[in-house]
Design an enzyme around this catalytic site. Structure first.
Site, PDB file in Angstrom:
ATOM      1  N   SER A 156      17.612  -4.653   3.912  1.00 31.73           N
ATOM      2  CA  SER A 156      17.391  -4.216   2.531  1.00 31.73           C
ATOM      3  C   SER A 156      17.259  -5.371   1.544  1.00 31.73           C
ATOM      4  O   SER A 156      16.703  -5.199   0.471  1.00 31.73           O
ATOM      5  CB  SER A 156      18.527  -3.298   2.092  1.00 31.73           C
ATOM      6  OG  SER A 156      19.756  -3.980   2.184  1.00 31.73           O
ATOM      7  N   ASP A 405      27.758  -2.650  -6.569  1.00 31.76           N
ATOM      8  CA  ASP A 405      26.921  -3.256  -5.523  1.00 31.76           C
ATOM      9  C   ASP A 405      26.754  -4.744  -5.850  1.00 31.76           C
ATOM     10  O   ASP A 405      26.033  -5.101  -6.779  1.00 31.76           O
ATOM     11  CB  ASP A 405      25.562  -2.536  -5.507  1.00 31.76           C
ATOM     12  CG  ASP A 405      24.559  -3.178  -4.548  1.00 31.76           C
ATOM     13  OD1 ASP A 405      24.843  -4.265  -3.991  1.00 31.76           O
ATOM     14  OD2 ASP A 405      23.475  -2.580  -4.359  1.00 31.76           O
ATOM     15  N   HIS A 408      22.888  -6.468  -3.308  1.00 31.65           N
ATOM     16  CA  HIS A 408      21.464  -6.483  -3.649  1.00 31.65           C
ATOM     17  C   HIS A 408      21.260  -7.162  -4.990  1.00 31.65           C
ATOM     18  O   HIS A 408      22.224  -7.604  -5.612  1.00 31.65           O
ATOM     19  CB  HIS A 408      20.937  -5.046  -3.659  1.00 31.65           C
ATOM     20  CG  HIS A 408      21.143  -4.374  -2.330  1.00 31.65           C
ATOM     21  ND1 HIS A 408      22.212  -3.543  -2.069  1.00 31.65           N
ATOM     22  CD2 HIS A 408      20.447  -4.472  -1.192  1.00 31.65           C
ATOM     23  CE1 HIS A 408      22.149  -3.144  -0.808  1.00 31.65           C
ATOM     24  NE2 HIS A 408      21.096  -3.697  -0.254  1.00 31.65           N
TER      25      HIS A 408
END
Ligand SMILES: *[C@@H]1O[C@H](CO)[C@@H](O)[C@H](O)[C@H]1NC(C)=O
Ligand SMILES: *[C@@H]1O[C@H](CO)[C@@H](O)[C@H](O)[C@H]1NC(C)=O
Ligand SMILES: *[C@@H]1O[C@H](CO)[C@@H](O)[C@H](O)[C@H]1NC(C)=O
Ligand SMILES: *[C@@H]1O[C@H](CO)[C@@H](O)[C@H](O)[C@H]1NC(C)=O
Ligand SMILES: *[C@@H]1O[C@H](CO)[C@@H](O)[C@H](O)[C@H]1NC(C)=O
Ligand SMILES: *[C@@H]1O[C@H](CO)[C@@H](O)[C@H](O)[C@H]1NC(C)=O
Ligand SMILES: *[C@@H]1O[C@H](CO)[C@@H](O)[C@H](O)[C@H]1NC(C)=O
Length: 430
Positions: A156, A405, A408
């Protein structure tokens, strides 16, 4: 069969599943990794006196003209490490595109859309110490990609970089009838195509590079991680013929042990063995390297490998309270050479030695060392400003850092700079 890009950014999932949400898989693997990145400097020299990068003495010259100029800049014996430098706040030239203008933005990375108010993370330019990086020019890149494929292969983080690349190009191609997004191979492969150039920018989901039980682009969040250490052809056949391939693999390996399968997932007579992570990582990279050596057409394909993308999950590493993470961070880290525990130098070393060996065998994979520059960007993660795939519990809402998060990266943001570096490499043909 172009589907709406909405599909791409909102594939629902059970429990903790979206492809790009690696975070949940890491709860179970708090591995302590001491960081002090392996020494070794990538020197970039140009071909026969034709150099992309300017001398430092010119680094403050008119950036507007630099793209044209720098492509033909000539200088001799100029070496520049693009990855050693600093971030400069530059709200005139950055961001390179607006979040809301990119039709293919992912809801996982659209921090502004999901309520982030401090937008300084969009305004940083990477400035190498010894030279400038050429400014990204989508038209120039599309010319280079005419009748060609640029494929991002990995997890990702790599997908985020692909989204960044798509946005960098999307916002520069104004006629939307000339663009499309396709899904293939049950969505393991996503293809962004710019029709009048017959150019594709693709992403292939392959988080561990070798075949694994995490290959399903949606349902891959299984309690146990199993790889077929020697097997890559199932994936490789999808991208081997591309003209530019950008690989990564790191975070999915971060657990003490990985189960390795000798045999196939389809048959039941395979042999399974728990293998120490570093060892299995090495085996996988070797299988990957062997595949490349045999299958890649060296005159056609340029290969790149993105180094580890660091995570910022432990604020104590940069002097904050224990238990905090990237949540509410607004400033970059200024300390030159800062390294946290979110990257693993032992894994970096394996990557390096794999590349070195491949080079000895005549195949050059360019290692884009984005680890250090990304280490400084503790404020660049989505934190709580992204789509939540599962509804939050009251407990979580009361304690926002619990679901932040810190893996990312918001877009526009850090991955745009990775792509500027990739762009520099593509044009210099190192
Ligand atoms: C990556 O870059 C950092 C900072 O420039 C450097 O310390 C490190 O040795 C580099 N690693 C590799 C593998 O080039
Ligand atoms: C850019 O940043 C400077 C310093 O923070 C600020 O004074 C200026 O108003 C900003 N310009 C824009 C266009 O946002
Ligand atoms: C990008 O490059 C093209 C030529 O390939 C040039 O015409 C254009 O002005 C450049 N755009 C920018 C923003 O520099
Ligand atoms: C379009 O690009 C593909 C590679 O992505 C190439 O195989 C094909 O030949 C190209 N088509 C034309 C008409 O050039
Ligand atoms: C896609 O998934 C379907 C159903 O799971 C399967 O039958 C088919 O073989 C898959 N196609 C490819 C190209 O993997
Ligand atoms: C390798 O690529 C070059 C350039 O595209 C092409 O001319 C050549 O035929 C290819 N070689 C093989 C073995 O496919
Ligand atoms: C990494 O974590 C370990 C264990 O918590 C700690 O001892 C070490 O100081 C940390 N390293 C850095 C650079 O923060």
């Amino acid at each position: 069969m172009a589907k709406s890009h909405q599909l791409l950014v909102s594939v629902p999932s059970t429990s903790c599943a979206p492809i790009w949400d690696i975070k949940c898989s890491f709860h179970s693997l708090i591995v302590v990794l001491i960081v002090s990145l392996v020494a070794g400097v990538v020197y970039l020299t140009g071909e026969s006196g034709k150099l992309l990068f300017e001398d430092n003495s010119n680094s403050n010259s008119d950036r507007g003209k630099e793209n044209e100029e720098s492509l033909t800049y000539s200088s001799s014996n100029n070496k520049c490490n693009l990855f050693s430098g600093k971030w400069i706040f530059d709200n005139e030239s950055y961001p390179l595109y607006k979040e809301q203008d990119c039709k293919f933005m992912s809801d996982q990375l659209a921090c502004q859309k999901f309520g982030r108010e401090d937008l300084n993370y969009q305004h940083w330019r990477w400035q190498p110490h010894q030279c400038d990086i050429p400014r990204f020019n989508a038209t120039t890149l599309l010319e280079k990609l005419r009748n060609k494929r640029l494929v991002f292969v990995g997890d990702s983080l790599n997908r985020g970089q692909w989204v960044s690349m798509v946005c960098l190009i999307d916002t520069a191609v104004h006629d939307s009838s000339l663009k499309s997004m396709h899904y293939r191979y049950n969505t393991s492969l996503i293809i962004f195509k710019v029709k009048d150039y017959n150019a594709t920018i693709e992403f292939y989901w392959e988080p561990l590079l070798v075949e694994s039980n995490s290959d399903d682009p949606v349902h891959h969040r299984l309690p146990e991680r199993i790889v077929r250490a020697n097997s890559i052809e199932k994936h490789g056949s999808r991208w081997t013929n591309a003209d530019f391939i950008v690989f990564n693999t790191y975070l999915w390996w971060r657990r003490p042990h990985i189960k390795v399968l000798w045999g196939s997932f389809e048959k039941s007579d395979g042999i399974y063995k728990e293998v120490k992570m570093l060892r299995s990582y090495e085996m996988a990279l070797k299988a990957w390297a062997d595949w490349l050596e045999i299958h890649v057409n060296r005159t056609k394909t340029q290969l790149f490998f993105m180094s580890m993308s660091p995570v910022h999950e432990r604020a104590e590493e940069w002097g904050k309270a224990k238990g905090e993470n990237c949540y509410s961070e607004k400033e970059i880290i200024q300390e030159e050479g800062y390294q946290g525990n979110g990257s693993d130098p032992k894994m970096m070393k394996i990557v390096e030695s794999t590349m070195d060996e491949l080079k000895h065998r005549g195949l050059n994979v360019h290692l884009l060392n984005i680890t250090q520059l990304s280490e400084y960007r503790k404020e660049g993660h989505p934190s709580i400003y992204r789509k939540q795939w599962d509804s939050l519990t009251e407990e979580q809402i009361a304690n926002p850092s619990s679901y932040a998060d810190c893996i990312h990266w918001c877009l526009p943001g850090v991955p745009d700079v990775w792509n500027e570096l990739l762009y520099a490499y593509i044009f210099n043909n190192y």
